[in-house]
Design a protein around this motif. Structure first.
Motif, PDB file in Angstrom:
ATOM      1  N   ALA A  62      21.341 -64.658   7.902  1.00  0.00           N
ATOM      2  CA  ALA A  62      20.136 -63.885   8.243  1.00  0.00           C
ATOM      3  C   ALA A  62      19.805 -62.918   7.108  1.00  0.00           C
ATOM      4  N   HIS A  63      18.521 -62.791   6.825  1.00  0.00           N
ATOM      5  CA  HIS A  63      18.070 -61.951   5.716  1.00  0.00           C
ATOM      6  C   HIS A  63      16.740 -61.306   6.113  1.00  0.00           C
ATOM      7  N   PRO A  64      16.623 -59.979   6.019  1.00  0.00           N
ATOM      8  CA  PRO A  64      15.384 -59.316   6.460  1.00  0.00           C
ATOM      9  C   PRO A  64      14.160 -59.752   5.651  1.00  0.00           C
ATOM     10  N   LYS A  65      13.101 -60.089   6.363  1.00  0.00           N
ATOM     11  CA  LYS A  65      11.846 -60.471   5.703  1.00  0.00           C
ATOM     12  C   LYS A  65      11.373 -59.393   4.741  1.00  0.00           C
ATOM     13  N   ALA A  66      11.583 -58.118   5.116  1.00  0.00           N
ATOM     14  CA  ALA A  66      11.096 -57.002   4.297  1.00  0.00           C
ATOM     15  C   ALA A  66      11.742 -56.958   2.913  1.00  0.00           C
ATOM     16  N   LEU A  67      12.934 -57.500   2.781  1.00  0.00           N
ATOM     17  CA  LEU A  67      13.616 -57.491   1.490  1.00  0.00           C
ATOM     18  C   LEU A  67      13.348 -58.761   0.683  1.00  0.00           C
ATOM     19  N   GLY A  68      12.783 -59.768   1.343  1.00  0.00           N
ATOM     20  CA  GLY A  68      12.498 -61.020   0.652  1.00  0.00           C
ATOM     21  C   GLY A  68      13.772 -61.753   0.293  1.00  0.00           C
ATOM     22  N   SER A  69      13.669 -63.052   0.099  1.00  0.00           N
ATOM     23  CA  SER A  69      14.824 -63.847  -0.322  1.00  0.00           C
ATOM     24  C   SER A  69      14.337 -65.153  -0.888  1.00  0.00           C
ATOM     25  N   GLY A  70      14.866 -65.498  -2.044  1.00  0.00           N
ATOM     26  CA  GLY A  70      14.549 -66.782  -2.640  1.00  0.00           C
ATOM     27  C   GLY A  70      15.579 -67.833  -2.285  1.00  0.00           C
ATOM     28  N   ASP A  71      16.546 -67.461  -1.444  1.00  0.00           N
ATOM     29  CA  ASP A  71      17.629 -68.364  -1.081  1.00  0.00           C
ATOM     30  C   ASP A  71      17.157 -69.332  -0.004  1.00  0.00           C
ATOM     31  N   ALA A  72      17.269 -70.625  -0.275  1.00  0.00           N
ATOM     32  CA  ALA A  72      16.814 -71.644   0.677  1.00  0.00           C
ATOM     33  C   ALA A  72      17.618 -71.603   1.971  1.00  0.00           C
ATOM     34  N   ALA A  73      18.848 -71.114   1.914  1.00  0.00           N
ATOM     35  CA  ALA A  73      19.697 -71.056   3.102  1.00  0.00           C
ATOM     36  C   ALA A  73      19.354 -69.883   4.010  1.00  0.00           C
ATOM     37  N   ALA A  74      18.594 -68.916   3.519  1.00  0.00           N
ATOM     38  CA  ALA A  74      18.311 -67.690   4.269  1.00  0.00           C
ATOM     39  C   ALA A  74      17.548 -67.968   5.556  1.00  0.00           C
ATOM     40  N   VAL A  75      17.863 -67.183   6.571  1.00  0.00           N
ATOM     41  CA  VAL A  75      17.153 -67.213   7.850  1.00  0.00           C
ATOM     42  C   VAL A  75      16.415 -65.878   7.953  1.00  0.00           C
ATOM     43  N   PRO A  76      15.088 -65.866   7.703  1.00  0.00           N
ATOM     44  CA  PRO A  76      14.349 -64.598   7.717  1.00  0.00           C
ATOM     45  C   PRO A  76      14.218 -64.017   9.128  1.00  0.00           C
ATOM     46  N   TYR A  77      14.246 -62.693   9.212  1.00  0.00           N
ATOM     47  CA  TYR A  77      14.073 -62.024  10.494  1.00  0.00           C
ATOM     48  C   TYR A  77      13.343 -60.708  10.288  1.00  0.00           C
ATOM     49  N   ASP A  78      12.867 -60.142  11.404  1.00  0.00           N
ATOM     50  CA  ASP A  78      12.192 -58.845  11.345  1.00  0.00           C
ATOM     51  C   ASP A  78      12.806 -57.909  12.385  1.00  0.00           C
ATOM     52  N   GLY A  79      12.229 -56.723  12.517  1.00  0.00           N
ATOM     53  CA  GLY A  79      12.756 -55.711  13.427  1.00  0.00           C
ATOM     54  C   GLY A  79      12.782 -56.143  14.879  1.00  0.00           C
ATOM     55  N   ILE A  80      11.784 -56.911  15.295  1.00  0.00           N
ATOM     56  CA  ILE A  80      11.744 -57.392  16.688  1.00  0.00           C
ATOM     57  C   ILE A  80      12.928 -58.316  16.943  1.00  0.00           C
ATOM     58  N   ASP A  81      13.249 -59.197  15.977  1.00  0.00           N
ATOM     59  CA  ASP A  81      14.409 -60.082  16.122  1.00  0.00           C
ATOM     60  C   ASP A  81      15.684 -59.264  16.287  1.00  0.00           C
ATOM     61  N   THR A  82      15.807 -58.199  15.490  1.00  0.00           N
ATOM     62  CA  THR A  82      16.991 -57.340  15.571  1.00  0.00           C
ATOM     63  C   THR A  82      17.065 -56.658  16.928  1.00  0.00           C
ATOM     64  N   GLU A  83      15.936 -56.125  17.417  1.00  0.00           N
ATOM     65  CA  GLU A  83      15.910 -55.464  18.722  1.00  0.00           C
ATOM     66  C   GLU A  83      16.345 -56.426  19.829  1.00  0.00           C
ATOM     67  N   ASN A  84      15.780 -57.631  19.827  1.00  0.00           N
ATOM     68  CA  ASN A  84      16.138 -58.628  20.846  1.00  0.00           C
ATOM     69  C   ASN A  84      17.622 -58.984  20.771  1.00  0.00           C
ATOM     70  N   PHE A  85      18.123 -59.155  19.555  1.00  0.00           N
ATOM     71  CA  PHE A  85      19.527 -59.499  19.345  1.00  0.00           C
ATOM     72  C   PHE A  85      20.434 -58.395  19.885  1.00  0.00           C
ATOM     73  N   LEU A  86      20.128 -57.139  19.555  1.00  0.00           N
ATOM     74  CA  LEU A  86      20.960 -56.034  20.008  1.00  0.00           C
ATOM     75  C   LEU A  86      20.945 -55.916  21.528  1.00  0.00           C
ATOM     76  N   GLU A  87      19.795 -56.165  22.130  1.00  0.00           N
ATOM     77  CA  GLU A  87      19.721 -56.155  23.594  1.00  0.00           C
ATOM     78  C   GLU A  87      20.623 -57.247  24.168  1.00  0.00           C
TER      79      GLU A  87
END
Length: 195
Positions: free
Chosen positions: A130-155
């Motif tokens: 997992a890699h935050p969308k806000a930081l960007g990633s050129g890695d093909a293996a990366a799974v982009p996420y945002d704050g809503i994904d993090t909130e749901n995960f923590l819940e």
């Protein structure tokens, strides 16, 4: 630890120190599997900037130990295969990366065989890539996420904070309820107030 940016690579020394801590304090010292350890256990090479980092670690071992490295490498792989993907300490969910959309409850990641995680979509893949969308990633293996994904995960994990280290940052960075630490730094200390 494998992707040392310095000319001196102390990956083996770090691995040895962590194994020693885990043996000395089995109830209090946890080694979390990251992408580099996973690549050896799962047999999936990691290539960044044209460098096969998985093979680079094997080469480092051979350089430092010569032909005696094969037994040590098996010891590392066995140790990494039995290491945790994540740890929940009170209200803090600690993992190499997060969130993982496949996990719906805290028990979903328990008992997952690290070697069985091979590609995007596999259970617990996001705990490695997992890699935050806000930081960007050129890695093909990366799974982009945002704050809503993090909130749901923590819940889903019944946690207040996610602590990760996969994404490169200059120093500890807070993104909503997630703290990303610089895993390349010599020392990083956190004081997390959960009130």
């Amino acid at each position: 630890y494998i992707h040392s940016t310095a000319s001196i690579d102390d990956s083996m020394e770090v691995a040895d120190n962590l194994m020693h801590l885990r043996q000395r304090f089995p109830r209090n010292a946890f080694i979390l599997v990251g992408t580099n350890e996973w690549s050896h256990v799962a047999g999936v090479p990691i290539v960044r900037d044209g460098v096969n980092q998985t093979q680079a670690f094997v080469n480092l071992m051979e350089k430092k130990m010569g032909v005696t490295s094969e037994g040590k490498f098996k010891e590392y792989k066995k140790h990494w295969a039995s290491s945790a993907l994540a740890v929940k300490a009170g209200d803090v969910f600690i993992s190499h990366a997060a969130p993982d959309r496949s996990l719906r409850k805290i028990n979903d990641f328990r008992g997952i065989n690290v070697a069985a995680i091979k590609k995007k979509g596999d259970p617990c893949y996001g705990l490695l890539w997992a890699h935050p969308k806000a930081l960007g990633s050129g890695d093909a293996a990366a799974v982009p996420y945002d704050g809503i994904d993090t909130e749901n995960f923590l819940e889903n994990m019944n946690a207040k904070v996610s602590l990760v280290g996969h994404s490169p940052v200059d120093k500890a960075t807070q993104m909503r309820r997630q703290v990303i630490v610089n895993t390349s730094a010599r020392r990083e200390y956190l004081d997390i107030d959960l009130s």
